[in-house]
Scaffold this motif. Structure first.
Motif, PDB file in Angstrom:
ATOM      1  N   VAL A 345       0.698  -1.197  -0.075  1.00 36.70           N
ATOM      2  CA  VAL A 345      -0.060   0.039  -0.144  1.00 36.70           C
ATOM      3  C   VAL A 345       0.915   1.239  -0.010  1.00 36.70           C
ATOM      4  N   VAL A 346       0.585   2.123  -0.822  1.00 35.46           N
ATOM      5  CA  VAL A 346       1.172   3.418  -0.849  1.00 35.46           C
ATOM      6  C   VAL A 346       0.334   4.351  -0.701  1.00 35.46           C
ATOM      7  N   HIS A 347       0.511   5.218   0.440  1.00 30.35           N
ATOM      8  CA  HIS A 347      -0.449   6.260   0.632  1.00 30.35           C
ATOM      9  C   HIS A 347       0.367   7.479   0.385  1.00 30.35           C
ATOM     10  N   GLU A 348      -0.244   8.255  -0.718  1.00 26.37           N
ATOM     11  CA  GLU A 348       0.094   9.527  -1.391  1.00 26.37           C
ATOM     12  C   GLU A 348      -0.613  10.813  -0.657  1.00 26.37           C
ATOM     13  N   THR A 349       0.347  11.328   0.074  1.00 27.59           N
ATOM     14  CA  THR A 349      -0.450  12.314   1.048  1.00 27.59           C
ATOM     15  C   THR A 349       0.102  13.870   0.396  1.00 27.59           C
ATOM     16  N   VAL A 350       1.053  13.881  -0.527  1.00 23.85           N
ATOM     17  CA  VAL A 350       1.494  15.242  -0.932  1.00 23.85           C
ATOM     18  C   VAL A 350       0.795  15.803  -1.982  1.00 23.85           C
ATOM     19  N   TYR A 351       0.555  15.006  -2.999  1.00 27.67           N
ATOM     20  CA  TYR A 351       0.001  15.393  -4.411  1.00 27.67           C
ATOM     21  C   TYR A 351      -1.170  14.555  -4.626  1.00 27.67           C
ATOM     22  N   GLU A 352      -2.382  15.074  -5.059  1.00 30.00           N
ATOM     23  CA  GLU A 352      -3.614  14.392  -5.215  1.00 30.00           C
ATOM     24  C   GLU A 352      -3.650  13.476  -6.347  1.00 30.00           C
ATOM     25  N   ARG A 381       1.045   7.024  10.346  1.00 27.85           N
ATOM     26  CA  ARG A 381       2.014   7.885  10.936  1.00 27.85           C
ATOM     27  C   ARG A 381       1.819   9.201  10.536  1.00 27.85           C
ATOM     28  N   VAL A 382       1.594   9.375   9.394  1.00 27.08           N
ATOM     29  CA  VAL A 382       1.447  10.747   8.348  1.00 27.08           C
ATOM     30  C   VAL A 382       0.042  11.142   8.843  1.00 27.08           C
ATOM     31  N   PRO A 383      -0.191  12.510   9.145  1.00 25.11           N
ATOM     32  CA  PRO A 383      -1.694  12.880   9.536  1.00 25.11           C
ATOM     33  C   PRO A 383      -2.166  12.744   8.096  1.00 25.11           C
TER      34      PRO A 383
END
Length: 456
Positions: A345-352, A381-383
């Protein structure tokens, strides 16, 4: 342990390849083996070039990569009257003594797809009292609102006028220090504040600043020029404005994005690549994930050797601002994860929109599902961020050749690596964008044993 091949990449301009490359025909299934050299980071070199506008004397920048983004900034500086000489070995000499205002058509013509003109604003306001920003380009990976930049410039006392052709800025009363709290630790906005605050009257306090290694290297450049900058824990930077700055002599920090890209290429193709110039300290977070996936590496004095150490294993990754896992690293890593056993699983939290590139990987046989609104994970761990996405990759899945079109810089590199890992022939179109961030890309592929033809 596999034997490391150490064939060097040719020096000088890309040997025999056309100036514009429309596509690559790639025959995959061959491990990449050999040595690549990484030069200075794109994300530092271009910003240090802009910083030369602030100095009263010539600046010297070393280890500058020969990439199109650097050429764009060079053109923009020359349009503004900066004299630039190049020794052909990655050393630029930048003399700002003849700096002048430029007409917006010239700026627009030279800016191309780059978003770098926004960072000219602070230095030009100090130097000329005015600046102009054309419509901004860049990779289509999500919104990169310039509101953070404009709000910061207004805080310094700039007047912002939005026009049909772009944005005009002026500072009839000069610029003054400001207290700025960024809503997000944006790299670009942090650079904007640094480049503006160093010659603003008074002290600037910047909170929630980005602290990437390239930001720290830019601070080092500015300090060499005579700036007074200090940083404290919790992303706080103080800048005491000074009246005058001089030129600098600086060697760019290495490009950790390119280093990570070649590391992922070794994983995806089951090869072995020695990345000359890569350093451990700036890549700690990446190296930890690389090892968890099943990669192995040797850290040497002059670089890092990357290879598979065992069967690749599924991992969960969350992108984040430094010191987290960089968003630029996840795209080539996802290619390698298609060959890992289990569910990654890769959670991309910077660019949509940065996971849109996975559609082509699915076309090549990958099992990837993108969740446009992200997915819940109690171990995160990342908000959580409002526009985040997540990709679920099930593997291993054999990849096969396909005809794909490059969407952006890192996605384009990832398509090339996927094609090299796949069985059969692929055509990767629109590859010229890769030259924005990868120096001598085709030479390096050739030296690593890649089998491809160029379509001009």
């Amino acid at each position: 342990m596999k034997t490391l091949v150490t064939e060097s990449v040719p020096s000088g301009p890309e040997g025999g390849y056309p100036a514009v490359v429309q596509a690559l025909r790639i025959r995959g299934g061959r491990p990449l083996r050999g040595t690549v050299d990484v030069k200075g980071a794109k994300n530092l070199a271009t910003k240090a070039m802009v910083a030369s506008l602030l100095g009263a004397t010539e600046s010297v920048l070393r280890d500058v990569p020969d990439i199109s983004d650097v050429q764009v900034v060079r053109s923009l500086l020359e349009v503004h009257g900066v004299t630039i000489s190049d020794d052909g070995e990655g050393v630029l000499r930048l003399d700002p003594s003849g700096a002048v205002s430029a007409h917006f058509e010239e700026i627009d013509a030279h800016a191309g797809a780059s978003r770098i003109p926004i960072l000219f604003c602070g230095p030009l306001l100090h130097l000329l009292g005015q600046a102009f920003i054309p419509d901004l380009g860049g990779c289509r990976i999500g919104d990169r609102p310039i509101d953070f930049h404009l709000d910061a410039l207004r805080s310094f006392g700039a007047i912002v006028e939005k026009l049909p052709s772009g944005i005009r800025l002026s500072a009839p009363n000069g610029l003054h220090g400001a207290n700025i709290d960024l809503p997000y630790p944006s790299v670009g906005a942090t650079e904007q504040v640094l480049l503006t605050a160093v010659r603003a009257k008074g002290t600037t306090e910047l909170r929630n600043a980005a602290i990437e290694p390239e930001i720290m290297d830019l601070i080092a450049v500015l300090q060499k020029m005579g700036a007074i900058i200090s940083y404290e824990p919790n992303r706080v930077i103080f800048i005491e404005g000074v009246d005058d700055l001089k030129g600098y002599d600086h060697r760019c920090i290495f490009d950790r994005n390119e280093a990570a890209s070649w590391a992922c290429a070794a994983l995806a193709t089951d090869g072995e690549i020695f990345v000359a110039g890569a350093k451990q300290q700036e890549m700690l977070t990446f190296l930890n994930v690389f090892r968890k996936v099943g990669g192995d590496f040797d850290i040497l004095e002059d670089g890092i050797a990357f290879r598979r150490g065992a069967e690749l294993k599924a991992v969960t990754v969350e992108t984040d601002v430094h010191p987290g896992f960089m968003t630029d690293w996840q795209q080539p890593l996802i290619v390698a994860l298609t060959q890992a056993t289990g569910e990654s699983v890769v959670h991309e939290t910077v660019y949509e929109n940065r996971l849109g590139f996975t559609r082509a990987l699915v076309q090549m046989g990958a099992d990837i599902v993108v969740h446009p609104e992200g997915i819940a994970d109690p171990a995160r761990r990342v908000p959580r961020r409002a526009l985040e996405q997540a990709a679920v990759i099930n593997g291993p899945t054999p990849l096969h050749g396909a005809d794909v079109v490059v969407p952006d810089l890192r996605g384009g590199y990832s398509y090339v690596i996927a094609a090299l890992a796949a069985e059969g022939e692929s055509t990767v179109r629109g590859v010229d964008i890769i030259r924005r961030g990868y120096e001598k890309f085709l030479d390096k592929l050739s030296a690593l044993g890649a089998d491809f033809d160029v379509v001009a």
